[in-house]
Write a protein that holds these residues in place. Structure first.
Motif, PDB file in Angstrom:
ATOM      1  N   ALA A 119       0.853  -1.191   0.000  1.00 34.23           N
ATOM      2  CA  ALA A 119       0.000   0.000   0.000  1.00 34.23           C
ATOM      3  C   ALA A 119       0.890   1.243   0.000  1.00 34.23           C
ATOM      4  O   ALA A 119       1.764   1.397   0.862  1.00 34.23           O
ATOM      5  CB  ALA A 119      -0.913   0.006   1.219  1.00 34.23           C
ATOM      6  N   LEU A 120       0.655   2.133  -0.945  1.00 41.31           N
ATOM      7  CA  LEU A 120       1.480   3.327  -1.067  1.00 41.31           C
ATOM      8  C   LEU A 120       1.154   4.335   0.027  1.00 41.31           C
ATOM      9  O   LEU A 120      -0.011   4.570   0.354  1.00 41.31           O
ATOM     10  CB  LEU A 120       1.270   3.984  -2.437  1.00 41.31           C
ATOM     11  CG  LEU A 120       1.774   3.179  -3.637  1.00 41.31           C
ATOM     12  CD1 LEU A 120       1.361   3.865  -4.931  1.00 41.31           C
ATOM     13  CD2 LEU A 120       3.292   3.012  -3.578  1.00 41.31           C
ATOM     14  N   ARG A 121       2.219   4.949   0.588  1.00 40.49           N
ATOM     15  CA  ARG A 121       2.115   5.987   1.602  1.00 40.49           C
ATOM     16  C   ARG A 121       3.174   7.048   1.325  1.00 40.49           C
ATOM     17  O   ARG A 121       4.053   6.863   0.486  1.00 40.49           O
ATOM     18  CB  ARG A 121       2.360   5.403   3.001  1.00 40.49           C
ATOM     19  CG  ARG A 121       1.295   4.485   3.534  1.00 40.49           C
ATOM     20  CD  ARG A 121       1.705   3.873   4.872  1.00 40.49           C
ATOM     21  NE  ARG A 121       2.181   4.853   5.842  1.00 40.49           N
ATOM     22  CZ  ARG A 121       1.391   5.582   6.628  1.00 40.49           C
ATOM     23  NH1 ARG A 121       0.073   5.432   6.559  1.00 40.49           N
ATOM     24  NH2 ARG A 121       1.896   6.438   7.484  1.00 40.49           N
ATOM     25  N   PHE A 122       3.106   8.139   2.104  1.00 37.67           N
ATOM     26  CA  PHE A 122       4.074   9.217   1.938  1.00 37.67           C
ATOM     27  C   PHE A 122       5.196   9.180   2.968  1.00 37.67           C
ATOM     28  O   PHE A 122       6.183   9.900   2.825  1.00 37.67           O
ATOM     29  CB  PHE A 122       3.367  10.570   1.988  1.00 37.67           C
ATOM     30  CG  PHE A 122       2.528  10.835   0.779  1.00 37.67           C
ATOM     31  CD1 PHE A 122       3.104  11.251  -0.411  1.00 37.67           C
ATOM     32  CD2 PHE A 122       1.149  10.660   0.818  1.00 37.67           C
ATOM     33  CE1 PHE A 122       2.344  11.487  -1.538  1.00 37.67           C
ATOM     34  CE2 PHE A 122       0.372  10.911  -0.304  1.00 37.67           C
ATOM     35  CZ  PHE A 122       0.974  11.319  -1.489  1.00 37.67           C
ATOM     36  N   PHE A 123       5.067   8.387   4.028  1.00 42.03           N
ATOM     37  CA  PHE A 123       6.141   8.223   5.003  1.00 42.03           C
ATOM     38  C   PHE A 123       5.897   6.931   5.774  1.00 42.03           C
ATOM     39  O   PHE A 123       4.803   6.372   5.760  1.00 42.03           O
ATOM     40  CB  PHE A 123       6.238   9.430   5.955  1.00 42.03           C
ATOM     41  CG  PHE A 123       4.975   9.715   6.738  1.00 42.03           C
ATOM     42  CD1 PHE A 123       4.735   9.104   7.961  1.00 42.03           C
ATOM     43  CD2 PHE A 123       4.025  10.600   6.252  1.00 42.03           C
ATOM     44  CE1 PHE A 123       3.577   9.361   8.681  1.00 42.03           C
ATOM     45  CE2 PHE A 123       2.866  10.864   6.960  1.00 42.03           C
ATOM     46  CZ  PHE A 123       2.632  10.248   8.171  1.00 42.03           C
ATOM     47  N   ARG A 124       6.935   6.484   6.465  1.00 41.13           N
ATOM     48  CA  ARG A 124       6.862   5.209   7.174  1.00 41.13           C
ATOM     49  C   ARG A 124       6.204   5.379   8.543  1.00 41.13           C
ATOM     50  O   ARG A 124       6.239   6.447   9.145  1.00 41.13           O
ATOM     51  CB  ARG A 124       8.266   4.631   7.370  1.00 41.13           C
ATOM     52  CG  ARG A 124       8.970   4.269   6.075  1.00 41.13           C
ATOM     53  CD  ARG A 124      10.257   3.498   6.363  1.00 41.13           C
ATOM     54  NE  ARG A 124      10.965   3.191   5.122  1.00 41.13           N
ATOM     55  CZ  ARG A 124      11.975   3.903   4.644  1.00 41.13           C
ATOM     56  NH1 ARG A 124      12.410   4.948   5.323  1.00 41.13           N
ATOM     57  NH2 ARG A 124      12.557   3.573   3.512  1.00 41.13           N
ATOM     58  N   ARG A 125       5.657   4.276   9.012  1.00 39.31           N
ATOM     59  CA  ARG A 125       5.163   4.211  10.383  1.00 39.31           C
ATOM     60  C   ARG A 125       5.521   2.847  10.953  1.00 39.31           C
ATOM     61  O   ARG A 125       5.754   1.888  10.207  1.00 39.31           O
ATOM     62  CB  ARG A 125       3.658   4.455  10.448  1.00 39.31           C
ATOM     63  CG  ARG A 125       2.821   3.440   9.700  1.00 39.31           C
ATOM     64  CD  ARG A 125       1.338   3.759   9.770  1.00 39.31           C
ATOM     65  NE  ARG A 125       0.565   2.873   8.904  1.00 39.31           N
ATOM     66  CZ  ARG A 125      -0.751   2.913   8.757  1.00 39.31           C
ATOM     67  NH1 ARG A 125      -1.465   3.813   9.429  1.00 39.31           N
ATOM     68  NH2 ARG A 125      -1.378   2.083   7.942  1.00 39.31           N
ATOM     69  N   THR A 126       5.551   2.756  12.267  1.00 39.13           N
ATOM     70  CA  THR A 126       5.891   1.491  12.926  1.00 39.13           C
ATOM     71  C   THR A 126       4.665   0.792  13.496  1.00 39.13           C
ATOM     72  O   THR A 126       4.759  -0.337  13.976  1.00 39.13           O
ATOM     73  CB  THR A 126       6.913   1.738  14.048  1.00 39.13           C
ATOM     74  OG1 THR A 126       6.367   2.663  14.996  1.00 39.13           O
ATOM     75  CG2 THR A 126       8.202   2.317  13.476  1.00 39.13           C
ATOM     76  N   GLY A 127       3.521   1.459  13.448  1.00 37.02           N
ATOM     77  CA  GLY A 127       2.262   0.897  13.906  1.00 37.02           C
ATOM     78  C   GLY A 127       1.151   1.890  13.626  1.00 37.02           C
ATOM     79  O   GLY A 127       1.404   3.007  13.165  1.00 37.02           O
TER      80      GLY A 127
END
Length: 203
Positions: free
Chosen positions: A58-66
């Motif tokens: 799934a495309l996003r603009f920044f990473r997340r850890t949860g």
């Protein structure tokens, strides 16, 4: 990172027309709000960047850890990259007005860019944003027009966090409108109408 580092879809307009930059939600792409942007402002330039982070495809603009837990170092780096992208597009378009519109993860990157570079946008629509930190005071937000839309039963973006963001922006003397609907993370017709009114009122 330069302008060419983002894949994007664009509709060019004559110099002096508004420029609308639209940011998709997680799992969307540059097509998610492109047509909607054309409907909102038919004569405007439209730019729709594609998120360059993949979360299980799934495309996003920044990473997340949860859920709701951001990789803040990655967010800072990608916010700076997006700000440069927006700056390049503004320089090329020479618009009369710069409007940002983002949904969910797209609202979050848009909000982050505005918090770091408020001069880049005149107006902004943040649809279901989640800013789970307390931003620093920012005098550059004064006078910026912003619409925040949200669901009172949104399981992804808690209403209390949405209200805190709105209160923060009001405290920075931004011109803030807050639209609530009774649902969750979906975008109902009333929310679409509220966005249309906000965009139209700024023309």
């Amino acid at each position: 990172m330069t302008q060419s580092s983002y894949h994007y879809r664009a509709h060019e307009a004559e110099p002096g027309q508004p420029l609308l930059i639209v940011f998709h939600g997680t799992g969307g792409d540059e097509n998610q709000f492109f047509g909607y942007g054309r409907q909102l402002l038919p004569d405007a330039g439209i730019v729709a960047p594609r998120g360059d982070v993949s979360e299980h495809g799934a495309l996003r603009f920044f990473r997340r850890t949860g859920e709701g837990v951001y990789d803040m170092d990655d967010l800072r780096a990608r916010t700076a990259a997006m700000a440069r992208f927006v700056e390049d597009r503004i320089e090329q378009a020479r618009p009369s007005r710069i409007i940002g519109l983002g949904y969910s993860n797209g609202a979050n990157i848009l909000a982050s860019v505005i918090l770091s570079r408020p001069e880049l946008f005149d107006d902004a629509v943040l649809m279901h944003p989640l800013i789970p930190w307390q931003p620093e005071p920012n005098a550059g937000l004064a006078g910026r027009r912003m619409l925040i839309t949200a669901g009172r039963n949104d399981p992804i973006c808690p209403p209390s966090t949405t209200q805190l963001l709105a209160d923060y922006l009001v405290g920075q003397k931004a011109d803030v409108e807050l639209f609530w609907h009774s649902g969750g993370h979906e975008i109902p017709q009333g929310e679409i109408a509220a966005v249309g009114r906000f965009i139209g009122d700024g023309s």
